[in-house]
Scaffold this active site. Structure first.
Site, mmCIF file in Angstrom:
data_model
loop_
_atom_site.group_PDB
_atom_site.id
_atom_site.type_symbol
_atom_site.label_atom_id
_atom_site.label_comp_id
_atom_site.label_asym_id
_atom_site.label_seq_id
_atom_site.Cartn_x
_atom_site.Cartn_y
_atom_site.Cartn_z
ATOM 1 N N ARG A 113 30.126 -23.035 22.369
ATOM 2 C CA ARG A 113 30.303 -22.214 23.576
ATOM 3 C C ARG A 113 28.927 -21.407 23.068
ATOM 4 N NH1 ARG A 113 32.630 -25.336 26.239
ATOM 5 N NH2 ARG A 113 34.668 -24.625 27.779
ATOM 6 N N GLU B 128 24.464 -21.150 31.978
ATOM 7 C CA GLU B 128 24.327 -22.613 32.322
ATOM 8 C C GLU B 128 24.086 -22.446 33.509
ATOM 9 O OE1 GLU B 128 26.892 -24.715 30.524
ATOM 10 O OE2 GLU B 128 25.922 -24.004 27.981
ATOM 11 N N HIS C 44 24.405 -29.449 28.561
ATOM 12 C CA HIS C 44 26.131 -29.371 28.004
ATOM 13 C C HIS C 44 26.220 -30.136 29.223
ATOM 14 C CE1 HIS C 44 29.282 -26.774 28.381
ATOM 15 N NE2 HIS C 44 30.383 -28.024 28.101
#
Length: 344
Positions: free
Chosen positions: A256, A285, A304
């Site tokens: 994270r 994000e 991601h």
């Protein structure tokens, strides 16, 4: 399980690219676990978008959710109106989250008493292993530095050695960390883990407690972050931790973004203290266009997606669910249970 267990699979139209929870995939799971045919009743509730998106659900999405969860014994999904669950789902005994991180559900004060929450720990492992191997090799061969030089039309000829014999420090020795340790071992690296649980496990040469973090950082050629996101791990890696790393070390974050102080990371890259970094996760994000990370030197970024598997992730998700159904039927403790106090 005398009566059929009612399993509600909550998904969304905009999740079909990767998280394809479809009738065909449910049928494939039942073929792998045929003993549950006739024991479970599985339905799919597909909303227009994922609840956590902006904009979120429309009125029809809310209506679908409220209608379908009333009689559900088990919910498989990611995010939903938390405050409503206890009141409208009296039969709910188990919620399975299709992600490993559950910080979007914290605090867990909404979770009904007697309802177990499990997550998807382990579903990412095969892809994590491959991504970690790629990232380690990229750092060993200074690919972020070479990509930066290419953008500047600079012939940056320099030479490196093989990665075998180097050392990786893996912060978090859970299932994702174990996948990274496997990748490191396949490349011939020594491995040290940092975890609150220091019990020995496969592919780690040793596991140190967090109190010995700086020792692990200072001994490693590569540092990989696989920690869960909690209040205790926020900005866990900052200026002091980067300073404690070996000169010329490489850095990887696949857990994270909020665990790492990005300003401190950029400073370490600019000073040359770190030779390079690979990031797959970010505090915000999508990463805003104004973020200084875009122009940080010797940094490679992926949006991601490094540890998600388009073809196999949901198959492994259903395997976790059905393996836990076996445990539920046998009266055993489920795997991947989230600790209400720890938040992971």
């Amino acid at each position: 399980m005398q009566n059929k267990l009612k399993i509600m699979v909550l998904t969304a139209e905009d999740s079909l690219k990767v998280f394809r929870m479809t009738p065909e995939r449910i049928e494939a799971a039942l073929e792998r676990f045929p003993e549950f045919r006739g024991k479970v009743e599985i339905s799919i509730t597909r909303t227009s978008t994922s609840f956590e998106n902006d904009p979120s659900w429309n009125s029809e999405d809310y209506e679908k959710f409220r209608r379908d969860i009333v009689n559900a014994d088990i919910l498989v999904g990611y995010m939903f109106p938390l405050a409503e669950v206890a009141a409208i789902a009296p039969n709910l005994k188990w919620i399975h989250i299709i992600g490993a991180g559950i910080e979007h559900l914290l605090p867990l004060d909404w979770l009904p008493e007697g309802c177990v929450l499990t997550n998807n720990r382990g579903a990412h492992a095969p892809k994590t292993c491959e991504y970690a191997m790629m990232a380690l090799l990229m750092l060993a061969n200074h690919m972020p530095r070479l990509a930066c030089a290419q953008q500047k039309r600079k012939w940056d000829a320099h030479f490196v050695s093989v990665i075998r014999g180097s050392k990786a420090a893996i912060l978090g020795a859970g299932k994702q960390g174990s996948a990274v340790a496997l990748a490191a071992k396949r490349l011939g690296l020594d491995t040290v883990g940092v975890d609150i649980d220091t019990s020995p496990r496969e592919n780690f040469d040793e596991i140190l407690p967090p109190s010995r973090l700086n020792e692990a950082l200072g001994s490693a050629d590569y540092v990989v972050v696989t920690l869960p996101s909690t209040k205790d791990t926020y900005r866990f890696i900052g200026e002091k931790e980067f300073a404690a790393m070996k000169e010329g070390a490489g850095f990887i974050n696949i857990s994270r973004g909020r665990i790492v102080d990005s300003e401190a990371l950029i400073a370490s890259l600019k000073s040359g203290h770190l030779s390079g970094a690979v990031l797959d996760v970010f505090e915000q994000e999508p990463l805003p266009v104004e973020s200084p990370l875009w122009s940080a030197p010797n940094l490679t970024m992926s949006p991601h997606m490094g540890c998600d598997d388009e073809d196999n992730y949901i198959h492994r998700t259903f395997d976790i669910v059905f393996e836990n159904l076996r445990r539920l039927e046998a009266g055993e403790r489920l795997e991947n249970v989230v600790d209400r106090k720890k938040g992971y």
